[in-house]
Enzyme design. Structure first.
Site, PDB file in Angstrom:
ATOM      1  N   ARG A   1      35.921  68.161  46.369  1.00 61.37           N
ATOM      2  CA  ARG A   1      36.701  67.528  45.314  1.00 61.37           C
ATOM      3  C   ARG A   1      37.991  68.295  45.021  1.00 61.37           C
ATOM      4  O   ARG A   1      39.042  67.698  44.757  1.00 61.37           O
ATOM      5  CB  ARG A   1      35.853  67.462  44.044  1.00 61.37           C
ATOM      6  CG  ARG A   1      35.709  66.087  43.482  1.00 61.37           C
ATOM      7  CD  ARG A   1      34.731  66.071  42.326  1.00 61.37           C
ATOM      8  NE  ARG A   1      33.554  65.308  42.658  1.00 61.37           N
ATOM      9  CZ  ARG A   1      33.494  63.972  42.643  1.00 61.37           C
ATOM     10  NH1 ARG A   1      34.530  63.254  42.310  1.00 61.37           N
ATOM     11  NH2 ARG A   1      32.393  63.346  42.959  1.00 61.37           N
TER      12      ARG A   1
ATOM     13  N   ASN B   1      42.958  55.893  30.884  1.00 60.67           N
ATOM     14  CA  ASN B   1      42.033  55.105  31.702  1.00 60.67           C
ATOM     15  C   ASN B   1      41.613  53.843  30.953  1.00 60.67           C
ATOM     16  O   ASN B   1      41.606  53.819  29.730  1.00 60.67           O
ATOM     17  CB  ASN B   1      40.776  55.947  31.993  1.00 60.67           C
ATOM     18  CG  ASN B   1      39.783  55.227  32.894  1.00 60.67           C
ATOM     19  OD1 ASN B   1      40.172  54.619  33.900  1.00 60.67           O
ATOM     20  ND2 ASN B   1      38.498  55.289  32.557  1.00 60.67           N
TER      21      ASN B   1
ATOM     22  N   HIS C   1      38.268  51.265  30.872  1.00 56.60           N
ATOM     23  CA  HIS C   1      36.865  51.202  31.290  1.00 56.60           C
ATOM     24  C   HIS C   1      36.270  49.880  30.806  1.00 56.60           C
ATOM     25  O   HIS C   1      36.491  49.488  29.659  1.00 56.60           O
ATOM     26  CB  HIS C   1      36.090  52.386  30.698  1.00 56.60           C
ATOM     27  CG  HIS C   1      34.653  52.385  31.102  1.00 56.60           C
ATOM     28  ND1 HIS C   1      34.230  52.850  32.341  1.00 56.60           N
ATOM     29  CD2 HIS C   1      33.543  51.934  30.466  1.00 56.60           C
ATOM     30  CE1 HIS C   1      32.917  52.692  32.433  1.00 56.60           C
ATOM     31  NE2 HIS C   1      32.479  52.142  31.316  1.00 56.60           N
TER      32      HIS C   1
ATOM     33  N   SER D   1      37.636  49.281  27.041  1.00 57.18           N
ATOM     34  CA  SER D   1      38.186  50.366  26.229  1.00 57.18           C
ATOM     35  C   SER D   1      39.293  51.068  26.993  1.00 57.18           C
ATOM     36  O   SER D   1      39.194  51.264  28.209  1.00 57.18           O
ATOM     37  CB  SER D   1      37.102  51.421  25.946  1.00 57.18           C
ATOM     38  OG  SER D   1      35.946  50.844  25.388  1.00 57.18           O
TER      39      SER D   1
ATOM     40  N   ASP E   1      34.223  59.167  31.095  1.00 56.65           N
ATOM     41  CA  ASP E   1      34.238  57.976  30.228  1.00 56.65           C
ATOM     42  C   ASP E   1      34.011  58.351  28.759  1.00 56.65           C
ATOM     43  O   ASP E   1      33.552  57.525  27.958  1.00 56.65           O
ATOM     44  CB  ASP E   1      33.194  56.932  30.678  1.00 56.65           C
ATOM     45  CG  ASP E   1      33.500  56.381  32.073  1.00 56.65           C
ATOM     46  OD1 ASP E   1      34.689  56.310  32.440  1.00 56.65           O
ATOM     47  OD2 ASP E   1      32.548  56.041  32.798  1.00 56.65           O
TER      48      ASP E   1
HETATM   49  C1  GAR Z   1      38.436  47.075  36.040  1.00 53.67           C
HETATM   50  O1  GAR Z   1      37.441  46.275  35.443  1.00 53.67           O
HETATM   51  C2  GAR Z   1      38.447  48.453  35.410  1.00 53.67           C
HETATM   52  O2  GAR Z   1      38.199  48.440  34.035  1.00 53.67           O
HETATM   53  C3  GAR Z   1      37.328  49.127  36.154  1.00 53.67           C
HETATM   54  O3  GAR Z   1      37.483  48.706  37.483  1.00 53.67           O
HETATM   55  C4  GAR Z   1      38.064  47.398  37.486  1.00 53.67           C
HETATM   56  C5  GAR Z   1      39.274  47.437  38.374  1.00 53.67           C
HETATM   57  O4  GAR Z   1      39.788  46.151  38.571  1.00 53.67           O
HETATM   58  N1  GAR Z   1      37.383  50.541  36.035  1.00 53.67           N
HETATM   59  C6  GAR Z   1      36.307  51.311  36.033  1.00 53.67           C
HETATM   60  O5  GAR Z   1      35.170  50.884  36.154  1.00 53.67           O
HETATM   61  C7  GAR Z   1      36.596  52.785  35.855  1.00 53.67           C
HETATM   62  N2  GAR Z   1      35.410  53.489  35.534  1.00 53.67           N
HETATM   63  P1  GAR Z   1      41.236  45.934  39.193  1.00 53.67           P
HETATM   64  O6  GAR Z   1      41.283  46.751  40.480  1.00 53.67           O
HETATM   65  O7  GAR Z   1      41.314  44.478  39.461  1.00 53.67           O
HETATM   66  O8  GAR Z   1      42.227  46.417  38.178  1.00 53.67           O
END
Ligand code: GAR
Length: 222
Positions: free
Chosen positions: A69, A111, A113, A140, A149
């Site tokens: 990482r 971010n 979520h 959120s 998160d």
């Molecule tokens: C979205 O729903 C975002 O909130 C989530 O991934 C999706 C991305 O969609 N993010 C997470 O789960 C982060 N932990 P997109 O590529 O169409 O924007």
């Protein structure tokens, strides 16, 4: 009011619909910002195609190319440093970032979520919300800290859960809500209204006691 548009670096891993909503808000002038680069940890991410079509420089930092990482994040930092930005926007970026990386970008890393945090951190939020039988679900926006998160919340948008929802129908409803929420919150940051002081989110110079609520019906706050 900032003289120059805020420079955003967007990090993503997939389809990029949130990136699309941000690019549209920038183009419409409702978000006084500019996406200066898009970085994906996945070479095939749809968001890269979308960014390139919009004329935004793209880069891939493939986590599979690094032994650990720390190596991945050094490369990510180098790519971020190559194109100066004011705010790093996670938009469907599906790698957990280390405490060191987060500390280096503290207050400038945000971010979205797909749940009403602190409910349902992590993955598969829509299926878990349905399994839990909640009446409301949502999304959120939070500043990113070392707590996965768990960083200080800025705003949340709620959507109803319907009796016949599947994880897919619920995800689609939440995603449409995300597309309203994220550009609006980024607009607050771009206008200098939103800051992180220690663990405390401040909006218009006042500490936020709770995340700003957005109604499902759509609220304008810009
Ligand atoms: C979205 O729903 C975002 O909130 C989530 O991934 C999706 C991305 O969609 N993010 C997470 O789960 C982060 N932990 P997109 O590529 O169409 O924007």
């Amino acid at each position: 009011m900032t003289a120059q548009p805020l420079r955003l670096a967007v990090l993503l891993s997939g389809r990029g619909s949130n990136l699309d909503s941000i690019l549209r808000a920038c183009a419409a002038g409702t978000l006084p910002a500019r996406v200066v680069q898009v970085i994906s940890n996945r070479p095939g991410a749809g968001g890269l195609t979308l960014a390139a079509a919009a004329g935004v420089p793209v880069a891939v930092v493939d986590h599979r190319q690094f032994a650990d990482r720390a190596g991945f994040e050094r490369a990510l930092d180098a790519q971020l440093a190559a194109v100066p930005c004011d705010l790093v926007v996670l938009a469907g970026f599906m790698r957990v970032l280390t405490a060191d990386f987060v500390a280096r970008h503290r207050g400038r890393l945000i971010n979205i979520h797909p749940s009403l945090l602190p409910e349902f951190p992590g993955l598969d939020t829509h299926a878990r919300a349905l399994a839990a039988g909640v009446a409301e679900h949502g999304a959120s926006v939070h500043f990113v800290t070392a707590a996965v998160d768990g960083g200080p919340l800025v705003a949340q948008i709620r959507v109803p859960v319907r009796a016949d929802d599947t994880p897919d129908t619920l995800a689609a409803r939440v995603l449409a809500a995300e597309h309203r929420l994220y550009p609006t919150v980024l607009g607050w940051y771009a206008r200098g209204r939103l800051t992180l002081a220690g663990e405390q989110v401040q909006l218009d110079g006042l500490p936020l006691a709770a995340p700003v609520p957005f109604a499902a019906a759509g609220e304008r706050d810009d």
